[in-house]
Design a protein around this motif. Structure first.
Motif, PDB file in Angstrom:
ATOM      1  N   ALA A 113     -29.529 -67.349  82.212  1.00 20.70           N
ATOM      2  CA  ALA A 113     -29.063 -65.764  82.652  1.00 20.70           C
ATOM      3  C   ALA A 113     -27.618 -65.729  82.295  1.00 20.70           C
ATOM      4  O   ALA A 113     -27.102 -64.561  82.545  1.00 20.70           O
ATOM      5  N   ARG A 160     -25.314 -56.648  77.068  1.00 19.53           N
ATOM      6  CA  ARG A 160     -26.127 -56.131  77.750  1.00 19.53           C
ATOM      7  C   ARG A 160     -26.054 -54.632  77.520  1.00 19.53           C
ATOM      8  O   ARG A 160     -24.762 -54.033  77.394  1.00 19.53           O
ATOM      9  N   PRO A 179     -27.464 -56.283  84.486  1.00 20.56           N
ATOM     10  CA  PRO A 179     -28.898 -57.201  84.983  1.00 20.56           C
ATOM     11  C   PRO A 179     -29.590 -56.888  86.209  1.00 20.56           C
ATOM     12  O   PRO A 179     -28.865 -56.461  86.979  1.00 20.56           O
ATOM     13  N   TRP A 237     -37.474 -60.367  88.622  1.00 22.62           N
ATOM     14  CA  TRP A 237     -36.617 -60.993  87.348  1.00 22.62           C
ATOM     15  C   TRP A 237     -36.501 -62.404  87.488  1.00 22.62           C
ATOM     16  O   TRP A 237     -36.041 -62.906  88.566  1.00 22.62           O
ATOM     17  N   GLN A 259     -33.242 -64.018  80.982  1.00 25.65           N
ATOM     18  CA  GLN A 259     -33.138 -63.190  79.732  1.00 25.65           C
ATOM     19  C   GLN A 259     -33.224 -64.067  78.836  1.00 25.65           C
ATOM     20  O   GLN A 259     -32.875 -65.607  78.787  1.00 25.65           O
ATOM     21  N   ASP A 266     -34.928 -58.924  79.245  1.00 26.71           N
ATOM     22  CA  ASP A 266     -35.155 -59.352  80.490  1.00 26.71           C
ATOM     23  C   ASP A 266     -36.377 -59.934  80.738  1.00 26.71           C
ATOM     24  O   ASP A 266     -37.457 -59.176  80.582  1.00 26.71           O
ATOM     25  N   TYR A 300     -39.643 -60.612  83.388  1.00 27.45           N
ATOM     26  CA  TYR A 300     -40.177 -60.123  84.842  1.00 27.45           C
ATOM     27  C   TYR A 300     -41.380 -61.057  84.824  1.00 27.45           C
ATOM     28  O   TYR A 300     -42.149 -61.123  84.026  1.00 27.45           O
ATOM     29  N   TYR A 321     -41.423 -58.751  79.149  1.00 26.96           N
ATOM     30  CA  TYR A 321     -40.217 -58.719  78.441  1.00 26.96           C
ATOM     31  C   TYR A 321     -39.637 -57.470  78.415  1.00 26.96           C
ATOM     32  O   TYR A 321     -40.113 -56.919  77.420  1.00 26.96           O
ATOM     33  N   ALA A 370     -32.815 -55.097  77.182  1.00 24.13           N
ATOM     34  CA  ALA A 370     -32.013 -54.964  77.853  1.00 24.13           C
ATOM     35  C   ALA A 370     -30.629 -55.045  77.309  1.00 24.13           C
ATOM     36  O   ALA A 370     -29.651 -54.910  77.837  1.00 24.13           O
TER      37      ALA A 370
END
Length: 219
Positions: free
Chosen positions: A28, A67, A71, A103, A106, A184, A186, A207, A210
């Motif tokens: 991350a 990004r 986030p 989440w 990444q 990202d 989830y 996915y 991001a």
């Protein structure tokens, strides 16, 4: 789940997964640095960092992660919904309910969305403004619209990613920048039963685009 599907684990931000004998690191944190990775693939991505299905890779030493949006952190999402199980058990109307969407990490996608290269001494500049489609992996037969509701965002939509990176190529070297989508990840849990109160132990992953992963190096 099929061996070829990239499987993130719950509640971990940095992790190493073994899939078909390939270790994959998820993080991350932002990747920093621009050194050329030894033993890299033709796309400048170390083969050891690529998922078994070939769709994702972990940011490496030559990857700069930028990004487009902030986030999501490891926050819970409130949206839930139900989906009919297909086929339903005889004499029962069972449903999957996607719960506890959150989440977890990444990761970079392996599809190049833009690139540039040149001879040093020079500064390469790569500006990216693209639309990237979200994607899903799942362990149950549940319609994507229910996964969207359970995770709290549309898994069938495209999302804009916009970023720029600059890389100074040393004199006498050939430099490259390649842009890949940043996703990202989830995760949601599938619950069954008419009231959606029976845990199945199965999960779904969405996915969401991001940002951009810039792989940049010289050789």
């Amino acid at each position: 789940m099929n061996r070829g599907i990239f499987r993130p684990k719950r509640r971990e931000i940095t992790k190493i997964l073994a899939a078909s004998g390939v270790a994959v690191t998820l993080t991350a944190a932002m990747g920093t640095g621009v050194s050329h990775a030894e033993g890299s693939s033709p796309l400048g991505v170390p083969t050891s960092s690529i998922s078994a299905d070939g769709k994702f890779f972990a940011p490496g030493l030559n990857t700069v992660v930028k990004r487009t949006e902030a986030p999501a952190e490891n926050s819970q999402l409130s949206a839930e919904t139900t989906s009919p199980v297909a086929p339903a058990p005889t004499g029962a109307e069972a449903y999957y309910r996607i719960k506890n969407g959150h989440w977890i990490a990444q990761v970079c996608g392996t599809d190049v969305i833009q690139q540039t290269s040149g001879q040093g001494k020079a500064t390469l500049v790569l500006s990216v403004d693209q639309s990237v489609a979200a994607t899903v992996t799942k362990e149950v037969n549940v319609d994507l619209k229910y996964i969207s509701a359970g995770l709290g965002w549309s898994v069938t939509s495209t999302y804009g990613v916009k970023q720029e990176s600059r890389y100074d190529v040393p004199e006498g070297k050939w430099g490259s920048i390649q842009a890949f989508p940043l996703f990202d990840i989830y995760e949601g849990e599938a619950w069954s039963g008419v009231g959606g109160d029976l845990p199945t132990g199965k999960r779904v992953w969405g996915y969401k685009p991001a940002g951009v992963c810039f792989n940049q190096w010289s050789q």
